[in-house]
Design an enzyme around this catalytic site. Structure first.
Site, PDB file in Angstrom:
ATOM      1  N   SER A  47      -2.677   8.461   6.729  1.00  0.00           N
ATOM      2  CA  SER A  47      -1.230   8.402   6.523  1.00  0.00           C
ATOM      3  C   SER A  47      -0.576   9.777   6.531  1.00  0.00           C
ATOM      4  O   SER A  47       0.528   9.952   7.051  1.00  0.00           O
ATOM      5  CB  SER A  47      -0.909   7.684   5.205  1.00  0.00           C
ATOM      6  OG  SER A  47      -1.365   8.421   4.089  1.00  0.00           O
TER       7      SER A  47
ATOM      8  N   TRP B  13      -7.555  -6.954   4.778  1.00  0.00           N
ATOM      9  CA  TRP B  13      -6.151  -7.339   4.889  1.00  0.00           C
ATOM     10  C   TRP B  13      -5.979  -8.490   5.881  1.00  0.00           C
ATOM     11  O   TRP B  13      -6.359  -8.358   7.042  1.00  0.00           O
ATOM     12  CB  TRP B  13      -5.318  -6.156   5.370  1.00  0.00           C
ATOM     13  CG  TRP B  13      -5.253  -4.990   4.438  1.00  0.00           C
ATOM     14  CD1 TRP B  13      -5.929  -3.800   4.562  1.00  0.00           C
ATOM     15  CD2 TRP B  13      -4.461  -4.879   3.248  1.00  0.00           C
ATOM     16  NE1 TRP B  13      -5.616  -2.969   3.515  1.00  0.00           N
ATOM     17  CE2 TRP B  13      -4.711  -3.594   2.694  1.00  0.00           C
ATOM     18  CE3 TRP B  13      -3.569  -5.739   2.601  1.00  0.00           C
ATOM     19  CZ2 TRP B  13      -4.095  -3.154   1.524  1.00  0.00           C
ATOM     20  CZ3 TRP B  13      -2.954  -5.297   1.430  1.00  0.00           C
ATOM     21  CH2 TRP B  13      -3.211  -4.028   0.909  1.00  0.00           C
TER      22      TRP B  13
ATOM     23  N   CYS C 222       0.824  -1.204   0.000  1.00  0.00           N
ATOM     24  CA  CYS C 222       0.000   0.000   0.000  1.00  0.00           C
ATOM     25  C   CYS C 222       0.864   1.262   0.000  1.00  0.00           C
ATOM     26  O   CYS C 222       1.685   1.456   0.899  1.00  0.00           O
ATOM     27  CB  CYS C 222      -0.901  -0.007   1.233  1.00  0.00           C
ATOM     28  SG  CYS C 222      -1.780   1.540   1.523  1.00  0.00           S
TER      29      CYS C 222
ATOM     30  N   ARG D 112     -14.221   1.522   6.259  1.00  0.00           N
ATOM     31  CA  ARG D 112     -13.329   0.550   5.632  1.00  0.00           C
ATOM     32  C   ARG D 112     -12.147   0.268   6.536  1.00  0.00           C
ATOM     33  O   ARG D 112     -11.727   1.113   7.316  1.00  0.00           O
ATOM     34  CB  ARG D 112     -12.879   1.081   4.268  1.00  0.00           C
ATOM     35  CG  ARG D 112     -13.995   1.009   3.234  1.00  0.00           C
ATOM     36  CD  ARG D 112     -13.673   1.780   1.979  1.00  0.00           C
ATOM     37  NE  ARG D 112     -12.323   1.519   1.527  1.00  0.00           N
ATOM     38  CZ  ARG D 112     -11.607   2.387   0.837  1.00  0.00           C
ATOM     39  NH1 ARG D 112     -12.094   3.587   0.572  1.00  0.00           N
ATOM     40  NH2 ARG D 112     -10.390   2.077   0.422  1.00  0.00           N
ATOM     41  N   PHE D 113     -11.621  -0.939   6.418  1.00  0.00           N
ATOM     42  CA  PHE D 113     -10.575  -1.409   7.320  1.00  0.00           C
ATOM     43  C   PHE D 113      -9.217  -1.217   6.641  1.00  0.00           C
ATOM     44  O   PHE D 113      -8.670  -2.137   6.029  1.00  0.00           O
ATOM     45  CB  PHE D 113     -10.819  -2.875   7.682  1.00  0.00           C
ATOM     46  CG  PHE D 113     -12.207  -3.130   8.214  1.00  0.00           C
ATOM     47  CD1 PHE D 113     -12.554  -2.756   9.499  1.00  0.00           C
ATOM     48  CD2 PHE D 113     -13.183  -3.723   7.418  1.00  0.00           C
ATOM     49  CE1 PHE D 113     -13.824  -2.983   9.997  1.00  0.00           C
ATOM     50  CE2 PHE D 113     -14.460  -3.960   7.903  1.00  0.00           C
ATOM     51  CZ  PHE D 113     -14.783  -3.589   9.208  1.00  0.00           C
TER      52      PHE D 113
ATOM     53  N   VAL E 189      -5.146   0.325   6.011  1.00  0.00           N
ATOM     54  CA  VAL E 189      -3.820   0.589   6.544  1.00  0.00           C
ATOM     55  C   VAL E 189      -3.363   1.935   5.985  1.00  0.00           C
ATOM     56  O   VAL E 189      -3.840   2.339   4.916  1.00  0.00           O
ATOM     57  CB  VAL E 189      -2.817  -0.517   6.132  1.00  0.00           C
ATOM     58  CG1 VAL E 189      -3.082  -1.805   6.869  1.00  0.00           C
ATOM     59  CG2 VAL E 189      -2.802  -0.744   4.619  1.00  0.00           C
TER      60      VAL E 189
END
Length: 300
Positions: A123, A67, A34, A104-105, A107
């Site tokens: 992020s 994920w 990602c 949503r799950f 990263v």
């Protein structure tokens, strides 16, 4: 990896806040595939925070349940969640914090081991937390003194980040997930116009803003390093390639990758290519992962 969205958890780490900076208190959950999570890994390494903040890597095989950890799907480099060994998927972190969570799950996730909760999953904010939030634990030197968002350059960084995010970082997804010709063309032309603009910006320069490494370089790098191996073919971003049509961007990319260990060490082309070509069945239903380009990134 799907198109980015508005993140849900937006807290910061601050000395006088609920989430105070402490050694060993926080943990990052990332995918090496990602680009948004990749940003956080680069900054963590640039700042020398490896002993302060742990990391868990999920499998690149993003499926119906999101994920997976290695406990659910083995893959080289993927890991089991050391804090919750029974968890099979990242989604269980979110649902453990809020059983009614309906987002949503995604990263990256910055996790607080002390309060057993998510601090932040955006992020762009996590990299700023890592940039300055733990400086008191670092010895004086290049890592402590490194500031990827210096006050004197912030307006210029913010301005560049805004159009790069919309047309490049997110632009490749707009093109790749387009389901009509018009939607695809509406994304592809601004994308390559921005690459043309970046090519001119980097003429005779080592970095995007000022004469120093900033978060603008980190944020663009994670898209450009994926461009030729994935976005050019998989997302139909093929009006040009970085290595053949953008010499200044290519030079900038190679210098970051080959000369700065924080970029090379956090870039895993196997996770990147397998994730995109395997996880997007609507785009690549055969899940065949191409072998090229012959060099994922060209030598200096």
């Amino acid at each position: 990896m799907t198109e980015p969205h508005a993140s849900t958890f937006r807290d910061f780490i601050a000395k006088d806040g609920v989430f105070a900076p402490e050694k060993g208190r926080y943990h990052l959950y990332v995918s090496l595939a990602c680009p948004w999570a990749h940003r956080t890994l680069i900054v963590r390494k640039l700042k020398g925070l490896e002993d302060l903040i742990g990391v868990t890597v999920v499998s690149p095989h993003l499926g119906e349940l999101g994920w997976p950890f290695a406990s659910s799907h083995q893959f080289p480099g993927a890991e089991t969640d050391p804090l919750h060994p029974a968890y099979k998927h990242l989604r269980e972190l979110y649902l453990g914090v809020n059983p009614d969570y309906s987002g949503r799950f995604t990263v990256p996730v910055l996790w607080d081991k002390k309060l057993e909760t998510i601090v932040n999953n955006e992020s762009s904010e996590i990299i700023r937390i890592l940039n300055a939030g733990f400086n008191d634990f670092l010895e004086h030197g290049s890592q402590k003194d490194l500031d990827l968002y210096p006050s004197s350059l912030r307006s210029e960084i913010d301005e560049l980040n805004a159009w790069v995010y919309d047309t490049v970082n997110n632009g490749v997804y707009k093109a790749g997930f387009a389901t009509t010709q018009s939607a695809y063309e509406d994304a592809i032309h601004p994308l390559f116009a921005s690459l043309d603009r970046l090519e001119k910006t980097l003429e005779g320069k080592e970095y995007l803003v000022g004469n120093t490494l900033t978060e603008a370089d980190v944020r663009l790098y994670t898209t450009i390093i994926r461009f030729d191996p994935v976005y050019h073919g998989h997302f139909k971003c093929n009006l040009g390639s970085i290595r053949h049509n953008y010499p200044n961007i290519n030079r900038w990319l190679k210098n970051l990758y080959w000369k700065n260990p924080a970029f090379k060490a956090t870039t895993d082309f196997n996770h990147i290519k397998v994730h995109y070509y395997w996880s997007h069945a609507q785009i690549n239903p055969t899940r065949v992962v191409p072998l090229g380009p012959k060099e994922n990134i060209e030598p200096l």
